[in-house]
Scaffold this motif. Structure first.
Motif, PDB file in Angstrom:
ATOM      1  N   GLY A   1       5.519   7.837   7.709  1.00 48.17           N
ATOM      2  CA  GLY A   1       4.892   8.866   8.542  1.00 48.17           C
ATOM      3  C   GLY A   1       4.688   8.417   9.974  1.00 48.17           C
ATOM      4  O   GLY A   1       4.423   9.238  10.851  1.00 48.17           O
ATOM      5  N   GLY A   2       4.794   7.098  10.232  1.00 45.68           N
ATOM      6  CA  GLY A   2       4.631   6.573  11.586  1.00 45.68           C
ATOM      7  C   GLY A   2       5.843   6.892  12.447  1.00 45.68           C
ATOM      8  O   GLY A   2       6.937   7.163  11.933  1.00 45.68           O
ATOM      9  N   SER A   3       5.646   6.828  13.784  1.00 47.51           N
ATOM     10  CA  SER A   3       6.699   7.278  14.704  1.00 47.51           C
ATOM     11  C   SER A   3       7.951   6.410  14.676  1.00 47.51           C
ATOM     12  O   SER A   3       9.029   6.860  15.047  1.00 47.51           O
TER      13      SER A   3
ATOM     14  N   ASP B   1      16.221   0.286   2.718  1.00 42.04           N
ATOM     15  CA  ASP B   1      15.030   0.530   1.901  1.00 42.04           C
ATOM     16  C   ASP B   1      13.795   0.511   2.800  1.00 42.04           C
ATOM     17  O   ASP B   1      13.167  -0.519   3.007  1.00 42.04           O
ATOM     18  N   ARG B   2      13.443   1.671   3.350  1.00 45.16           N
ATOM     19  CA  ARG B   2      12.353   1.748   4.341  1.00 45.16           C
ATOM     20  C   ARG B   2      10.997   1.352   3.780  1.00 45.16           C
ATOM     21  O   ARG B   2      10.196   0.705   4.463  1.00 45.16           O
ATOM     22  N   VAL B   3      10.723   1.796   2.544  1.00 48.07           N
ATOM     23  CA  VAL B   3       9.409   1.488   1.970  1.00 48.07           C
ATOM     24  C   VAL B   3       9.225  -0.024   1.861  1.00 48.07           C
ATOM     25  O   VAL B   3       8.149  -0.552   2.161  1.00 48.07           O
TER      26      VAL B   3
ATOM     27  N   VAL C   1       2.031  -2.085  12.765  1.00 46.17           N
ATOM     28  CA  VAL C   1       1.809  -1.608  11.399  1.00 46.17           C
ATOM     29  C   VAL C   1       1.700  -0.081  11.376  1.00 46.17           C
ATOM     30  O   VAL C   1       2.296   0.588  10.524  1.00 46.17           O
ATOM     31  N   VAL C   2       0.985   0.483  12.333  1.00 47.21           N
ATOM     32  CA  VAL C   2       0.776   1.938  12.341  1.00 47.21           C
ATOM     33  C   VAL C   2       2.093   2.685  12.538  1.00 47.21           C
ATOM     34  O   VAL C   2       2.391   3.648  11.825  1.00 47.21           O
TER      35      VAL C   2
ATOM     36  N   PRO D   1       0.801  -1.223   0.000  1.00 47.74           N
ATOM     37  CA  PRO D   1       0.000   0.000   0.000  1.00 47.74           C
ATOM     38  C   PRO D   1       0.835   1.274   0.000  1.00 47.74           C
ATOM     39  O   PRO D   1       0.250   2.353   0.035  1.00 47.74           O
ATOM     40  N   PHE D   2       2.156   1.182  -0.016  1.00 52.70           N
ATOM     41  CA  PHE D   2       2.971   2.390   0.160  1.00 52.70           C
ATOM     42  C   PHE D   2       3.720   2.775  -1.110  1.00 52.70           C
ATOM     43  O   PHE D   2       4.745   3.447  -1.044  1.00 52.70           O
TER      44      PHE D   2
END
Ligand code: HEC
Length: 144
Positions: free
Chosen positions: A113-115, A123-125, A107-108, A47-48
């Motif tokens: 954008g999450g903390s 590769d964060r995504v 997940v959140v 979804p990202f």
């Protein structure tokens, strides 16, 4: 003028060039099919956005534990469980989460954008996508 039905005669199908023409037409059609973008439920961008992970099944031991060990356990390990959340074991990781649901804290906080997103290295995504799909699609499976 009567309409004549066009049909392939047996003589036509016995000639080699008829088979060659059929083969060429088949190759042309299959080339078109392969050129189409994927449209099934395994959309690699969900979804990202685009990520480096395909649509394969994901599980804790082979896929998710390495990410958490690398980026999270220094603060969420055995003795140090920042925010009351531990990544020390599978049982700890899934405690309080909601398999099949994107609203759990893991997940959140790891979504863009999450903390905790900023603690993901490399590769964060792709890591965020893997955590999301593992929890939501594969119900936080422990093994494949
Ligand atoms: C530098 C230390 C540190 C790192 C690294 C870190 N966290 Fe955290 N985390 C915290 C602290 C402190 C809190 C509590 C305060 C807050 O919610 O921001 C927290 C809170 C959380 C929570 C919320 C707990 C709750 O139920 O409210 C989750 C889930 C979480 N972290 C997951 C992770 C994941 C997954 C990673 C790895 C990508 C990670 N954290 C990396 C320090 C860290």
């Amino acid at each position: 003028m009567p309409v004549r039905r066009v049909h392939l005669s047996k003589d036509f199908l016995r000639t080699w060039w008829a088979w060659a023409a059929l083969l060429a037409a088949t190759l042309a059609v299959s080339a078109c099919v392969q050129a189409q973008p994927a449209t099934d439920g395994g959309d690699p961008g969900f979804p990202f956005g685009p990520s480096a992970i395909g649509a394969q099944k994901l599980a804790y031991v082979p896929d998710i534990k390495p990410i958490l060990d690398r980026d999270c356990t220094q603060c969420h390990g055995g003795r140090e469980s920042a925010g009351g959340y531990s990544t020390a074991s599978y049982a700890n990781v899934v405690a309080g989460q909601r398999p099949g649901d994107a609203s759990g804290s893991l997940v959140v906080t790891t979504a863009p954008g999450g903390s905790m997103y900023g603690y993901l290295s490399g590769d964060r995504v792709t890591s965020a996508t893997m955590i999301f799909r593992w929890m939501v699609y594969y119900n936080a499976a422990q093994t494949r």
